[in-house]
Design a protein around this motif. Structure first.
Motif, short mmCIF file in Angstrom:
data_model
loop_
_atom_site.label_atom_id
_atom_site.label_comp_id
_atom_site.label_asym_id
_atom_site.label_seq_id
_atom_site.Cartn_x
_atom_site.Cartn_y
_atom_site.Cartn_z
N LYS A 54 14.98 -39.67 -49.81
CA LYS A 54 13.90 -39.15 -48.97
C LYS A 54 14.44 -37.96 -48.20
O LYS A 54 15.64 -37.89 -47.90
CB LYS A 54 13.39 -40.21 -48.00
CG LYS A 54 12.61 -41.32 -48.66
CD LYS A 54 11.99 -42.25 -47.61
CE LYS A 54 11.16 -43.33 -48.28
NZ LYS A 54 10.57 -44.26 -47.27
N GLN A 55 13.54 -37.06 -47.87
CA GLN A 55 13.93 -35.90 -47.07
C GLN A 55 12.96 -35.73 -45.92
O GLN A 55 11.75 -35.98 -46.06
CB GLN A 55 13.93 -34.63 -47.93
CG GLN A 55 14.30 -33.37 -47.19
CD GLN A 55 15.14 -32.41 -47.99
OE1 GLN A 55 15.27 -32.55 -49.21
NE2 GLN A 55 15.73 -31.43 -47.34
N ASN A 56 13.51 -35.32 -44.78
CA ASN A 56 12.70 -35.02 -43.61
C ASN A 56 13.34 -33.84 -42.90
O ASN A 56 14.28 -34.00 -42.12
CB ASN A 56 12.61 -36.24 -42.69
CG ASN A 56 11.68 -35.99 -41.52
OD1 ASN A 56 11.07 -34.93 -41.42
ND2 ASN A 56 11.58 -36.96 -40.64
N GLY A 57 12.85 -32.65 -43.20
CA GLY A 57 13.41 -31.46 -42.58
C GLY A 57 14.85 -31.22 -43.01
O GLY A 57 15.16 -31.18 -44.20
N ARG A 58 15.74 -31.12 -42.02
CA ARG A 58 17.16 -30.88 -42.32
C ARG A 58 17.91 -32.16 -42.71
O ARG A 58 19.07 -32.11 -43.08
CB ARG A 58 17.84 -30.27 -41.10
CG ARG A 58 17.32 -28.90 -40.70
CD ARG A 58 18.05 -28.36 -39.47
NE ARG A 58 17.83 -29.21 -38.30
CZ ARG A 58 18.71 -30.06 -37.81
NH1 ARG A 58 19.90 -30.21 -38.40
NH2 ARG A 58 18.43 -30.76 -36.73
N LEU A 59 17.24 -33.28 -42.59
CA LEU A 59 17.88 -34.55 -42.91
C LEU A 59 17.36 -35.11 -44.23
O LEU A 59 16.18 -34.93 -44.56
CB LEU A 59 17.59 -35.58 -41.81
CG LEU A 59 18.51 -35.62 -40.60
CD1 LEU A 59 18.52 -34.30 -39.85
CD2 LEU A 59 18.12 -36.76 -39.67
N SER A 60 18.25 -35.74 -44.96
CA SER A 60 17.84 -36.47 -46.15
C SER A 60 18.73 -37.70 -46.28
O SER A 60 19.83 -37.75 -45.70
CB SER A 60 17.92 -35.60 -47.41
OG SER A 60 19.24 -35.24 -47.69
N ALA A 61 18.22 -38.68 -47.01
CA ALA A 61 18.98 -39.91 -47.20
C ALA A 61 18.81 -40.39 -48.63
O ALA A 61 17.76 -40.20 -49.24
CB ALA A 61 18.50 -40.99 -46.22
N THR A 62 19.87 -41.01 -49.11
CA THR A 62 19.85 -41.59 -50.46
C THR A 62 20.44 -42.98 -50.38
O THR A 62 21.51 -43.16 -49.78
CB THR A 62 20.69 -40.75 -51.43
OG1 THR A 62 20.08 -39.47 -51.58
CG2 THR A 62 20.80 -41.43 -52.79
N THR A 63 19.76 -43.95 -50.99
CA THR A 63 20.31 -45.30 -51.10
C THR A 63 20.42 -45.66 -52.57
O THR A 63 19.44 -45.55 -53.31
CB THR A 63 19.42 -46.33 -50.38
OG1 THR A 63 19.39 -46.02 -48.98
CG2 THR A 63 19.96 -47.75 -50.56
#
Lengths: 111, 117
Positions: A54-63
């Motif tokens: 998922k991405q939200n602006g300057r942040l993203s996460a991967t699981t």
């Protein structure tokens, strides 16, 4: 119970730098959240990400649930990103949303 | 509108006193939690209630007694406060679909900093 390990424990950046925070967990999960605790102590939801990216602006996460880890990417860091970042998975098979928190990564972004 | 609200924000009291922390959520969630954050920032669950029923009690001293008058409120009462009770206490809520493994994300309140002197 599920064990959660976050790395690095501390991270110091110059404004504009990118970083990756890692969260390893010991059991299968059906929920995982990333939180930012700001200098005022508030816990801010960043991502609800049991799997995928998922991405939200300057942040993203991967699981990657099958490999039991999650990553949080911060790009073009700003001083307001400073604080503590927590990973909190919920073990698969447990009910009622109980999250187990990692020990956190303390991020300091200098101007 | 604040989704999960706790009162008070700060609480300073002496050893041996009894105190309460209140929590209310307006998200329509059916599950509420209390977490404790110690001086090293470690967050650990204490209790969880689903529809006013206690479902998680994590080896917390019985001086701590949660009370849920309805599914929108979960209060924490602490008897005979000790120095080691000093911490930040967070309330949280989520929605649970019974019969499935789905839980909505947990939403946290802003915390109550308890200082016992």
């Amino acid at each position: 119970g599920i064990q959660v390990e976050q790395s690095p424990p501390d991270l110091i950046l110059q404004e504009g730098a990118n970083s990756t925070l890692r969260c390893n967990f010991s059991d299968s999960v059906n929920n995982l959240q990333w939180f930012h605790q700001n200098p005022w102590g508030q816990l801010i939801n960043l991502f609800y990400i049991p799997s995928g990216t998922k991405q939200n602006g300057r942040l993203s996460a991967t699981t990657v649930a099958t490999e039991r880890y999650s990553l949080l990417y911060i790009s073009s860091s700003q001083t307001t990103d400073s604080g503590v970042y927590f990973c909190a998975p919920r073990a698969g098979g447990t009910s009622y949303g109980k999250l187990t928190f990692g020990q956190g990564t303390i991020l300091t972004v200098h101007p | 509108d604040t989704a999960v609200s706790q009162t008070p924000k700060y609480l300073v009291t002496q050893m041996g006193n009894d105190k309460s922390i209140k929590c209310e959520q307006n998200l329509g969630h059916d599950t509420m939690y209390w977490y404790k954050q110690d001086s090293k920032k470690f967050l650990k669950i204490m209790f969880s209630y689903n529809n006013k029923e206690l479902i998680i009690n994590e080896t917390v001293p019985n001086r701590f007694s949660p009370k849920s008058p309805d599914k929108a409120h979960l209060n924490l009462h602490i008897n005979s406060l000790e120095l080691g009770d000093s911490a930040v206490y967070f309330c949280a809520s989520s929605r649970t679909d019974r019969g499935s493994s789905y839980n909505s994300p947990l939403h946290f309140g802003n915390g109550t900093r308890l200082t016992v002197t």
